[in-house]
Design an enzyme around this catalytic site. Structure first.
Site, PDB file in Angstrom:
ATOM      1  N   HIS A 161       0.858  -1.182   0.000  1.00  0.00           N
ATOM      2  CA  HIS A 161       0.000   0.000   0.000  1.00  0.00           C
ATOM      3  C   HIS A 161       0.895   1.233   0.000  1.00  0.00           C
ATOM      4  O   HIS A 161       1.810   1.346   0.824  1.00  0.00           O
ATOM      5  CB  HIS A 161      -0.904   0.023   1.231  1.00  0.00           C
ATOM      6  CG  HIS A 161      -1.731   1.279   1.367  1.00  0.00           C
ATOM      7  ND1 HIS A 161      -1.301   2.372   2.080  1.00  0.00           N
ATOM      8  CD2 HIS A 161      -2.940   1.610   0.850  1.00  0.00           C
ATOM      9  CE1 HIS A 161      -2.217   3.335   2.012  1.00  0.00           C
ATOM     10  NE2 HIS A 161      -3.216   2.896   1.275  1.00  0.00           N
ATOM     11  N   ASP A 215      -8.943   7.647  -4.692  1.00  0.00           N
ATOM     12  CA  ASP A 215      -7.686   8.071  -4.081  1.00  0.00           C
ATOM     13  C   ASP A 215      -7.202   9.360  -4.744  1.00  0.00           C
ATOM     14  O   ASP A 215      -7.096   9.433  -5.967  1.00  0.00           O
ATOM     15  CB  ASP A 215      -6.641   6.959  -4.273  1.00  0.00           C
ATOM     16  CG  ASP A 215      -5.375   7.160  -3.461  1.00  0.00           C
ATOM     17  OD1 ASP A 215      -5.052   8.313  -3.115  1.00  0.00           O
ATOM     18  OD2 ASP A 215      -4.708   6.151  -3.181  1.00  0.00           O
ATOM     19  N   GLY A 240     -11.572   5.611  -0.820  1.00  0.00           N
ATOM     20  CA  GLY A 240     -10.412   6.464  -0.989  1.00  0.00           C
ATOM     21  C   GLY A 240      -9.077   5.765  -0.838  1.00  0.00           C
ATOM     22  O   GLY A 240      -8.912   4.609  -1.219  1.00  0.00           O
ATOM     23  N   HIS A 241      -8.130   6.482  -0.213  1.00  0.00           N
ATOM     24  CA  HIS A 241      -6.735   6.052  -0.144  1.00  0.00           C
ATOM     25  C   HIS A 241      -6.529   4.829   0.743  1.00  0.00           C
ATOM     26  O   HIS A 241      -5.605   4.050   0.527  1.00  0.00           O
ATOM     27  CB  HIS A 241      -5.888   7.218   0.368  1.00  0.00           C
ATOM     28  CG  HIS A 241      -4.423   6.974   0.388  1.00  0.00           C
ATOM     29  ND1 HIS A 241      -3.679   6.719  -0.741  1.00  0.00           N
ATOM     30  CD2 HIS A 241      -3.527   6.940   1.417  1.00  0.00           C
ATOM     31  CE1 HIS A 241      -2.408   6.552  -0.426  1.00  0.00           C
ATOM     32  NE2 HIS A 241      -2.292   6.675   0.883  1.00  0.00           N
ATOM     33  N   PHE A 242      -7.365   4.667   1.762  1.00  0.00           N
ATOM     34  CA  PHE A 242      -7.238   3.558   2.711  1.00  0.00           C
ATOM     35  C   PHE A 242      -8.464   2.648   2.605  1.00  0.00           C
ATOM     36  O   PHE A 242      -9.376   2.723   3.448  1.00  0.00           O
ATOM     37  CB  PHE A 242      -7.098   4.082   4.142  1.00  0.00           C
ATOM     38  CG  PHE A 242      -5.772   4.702   4.453  1.00  0.00           C
ATOM     39  CD1 PHE A 242      -4.686   3.913   4.809  1.00  0.00           C
ATOM     40  CD2 PHE A 242      -5.595   6.076   4.407  1.00  0.00           C
ATOM     41  CE1 PHE A 242      -3.462   4.474   5.112  1.00  0.00           C
ATOM     42  CE2 PHE A 242      -4.375   6.653   4.705  1.00  0.00           C
ATOM     43  CZ  PHE A 242      -3.290   5.852   5.058  1.00  0.00           C
TER      44      PHE A 242
END
Length: 292
Positions: free
Chosen positions: A101, A237, A263-265
């Protein structure tokens, strides 16, 4: 399944890691992103440990690992990779799958190039390996690459380390921001706000440009060794876009791409989806390898 919280001495540094599951099962090495640590995997580890041996370290300067000074540790992605490689050897991890990640991608793909014989499979969750994946949010950092001594540009990059931006990385692009626990960004911020940590993060921001120079090497690794790859990507993201997820299909034959509406996580909002994708992917790919 209980998660063990451990430390081991690697090149004179106390490196923290989370471990769960039987070593008789296949190993998954979870490599965290920025600005987090193995904390981002706290829920995933529990869900994978019934079938897999799971290891998640914190890099130096992140999470619960030591934060040596800039003069005592090489805060570059090469430096982190060398340390994680030694960590892997000390724990006697002979073969494993990697979950990457964000910052975990340049660490994991360097490990894969160094030791392709170890890698059984790859899971990329917003772990970028293609220039087309870099979104407009990279502009301040790209400006920093060109003019690292410009006071205004430097301050703009330092501003990215604020609690507001850390929170934004967790909630931006999510379907329900109120479902994302503030423990995430508050935990990360404690470590970002440690004395000397801003300089460490600036060094890694600056060094990130060298990851782009490694992209052709990683693509050649993909084409030559053809590891099975699962791409389970948060499509909203702000840093790593959908084009970066789809680009894996250019080089990998056995690749699954799933674009998640978050999103990003992704693990914060789509844990269940991610767990099912990961288990189905690894169960089938590793079983096929055992039958060869």
């Amino acid at each position: 399944m209980n998660v063990k919280h451990k430390y081991t001495l690697v090149n004179g540094l106390n490196i923290f890691y989370r471990e769960a599951g039987s070593r008789d099962n296949p190993t998954i090495l979870l490599l965290h992103g920025f600005p987090s640590s193995s904390h981002m995997y706290r829920n995933l580890i529990v869900r994978l440990a019934d079938r897999y041996h799971v290891i998640a370290p914190d890099y130096p300067g992140f999470g619960n690992s030591d934060q040596p000074s800039m003069t005592d540790f090489n805060y570059t992605f090469n430096g982190i990779t060398d340390l994680i490689n030694t960590f892997v050897v000390q724990l006697n991890l002979v073969k494993y799958s990697i979950y990457v990640h964000d910052y975990g991608a340049p660490v994991g793909y360097r490990l894969a190039v160094m030791h392709p014989e170890r890698i059984q499979a790859i899971i990329s969750q917003n772990g970028n390996a293609y220039e087309v994946g870099l979104e407009a949010a990279w502009a301040p950092i790209q400006a920093f690459w060109k003019n690292p001594d410009d006071v205004t540009i430097r301050q703009g990059v330092i501003d990215l380390l604020s609690i507001e931006v850390t929170k934004h990385q967790y909630v931006s692009g999510t379907r329900d921001p109120e479902a994302i626990s503030p423990d995430n960004w508050k935990n990360d911020q404690i470590h970002l706000d440690r004395e000397g940590n801003h300089e460490i993060q600036l060094a890694l921001y600056y060094d990130y440009q060298n990851n782009l120079k490694q992209y052709p090497t990683w693509h050649e690794y993909f084409r030559k060794h053809q590891p099975p790859v699962l791409v389970a990507w948060g499509r909203n993201d702000i840093f790593f876009g959908v084009k970066g997820a789809l680009a894996y299909t250019n080089d990998i034959q056995d690749v699954e791409v799933h674009l998640l509406n978050t999103g990003h996580f992704p693990l914060e909002e789509d844990l269940e989806v991610s767990v099912n994708l990961i288990l189905n992917f690894l169960d089938t790919r590793l079983a096929a390898q055992r039958n060869l």
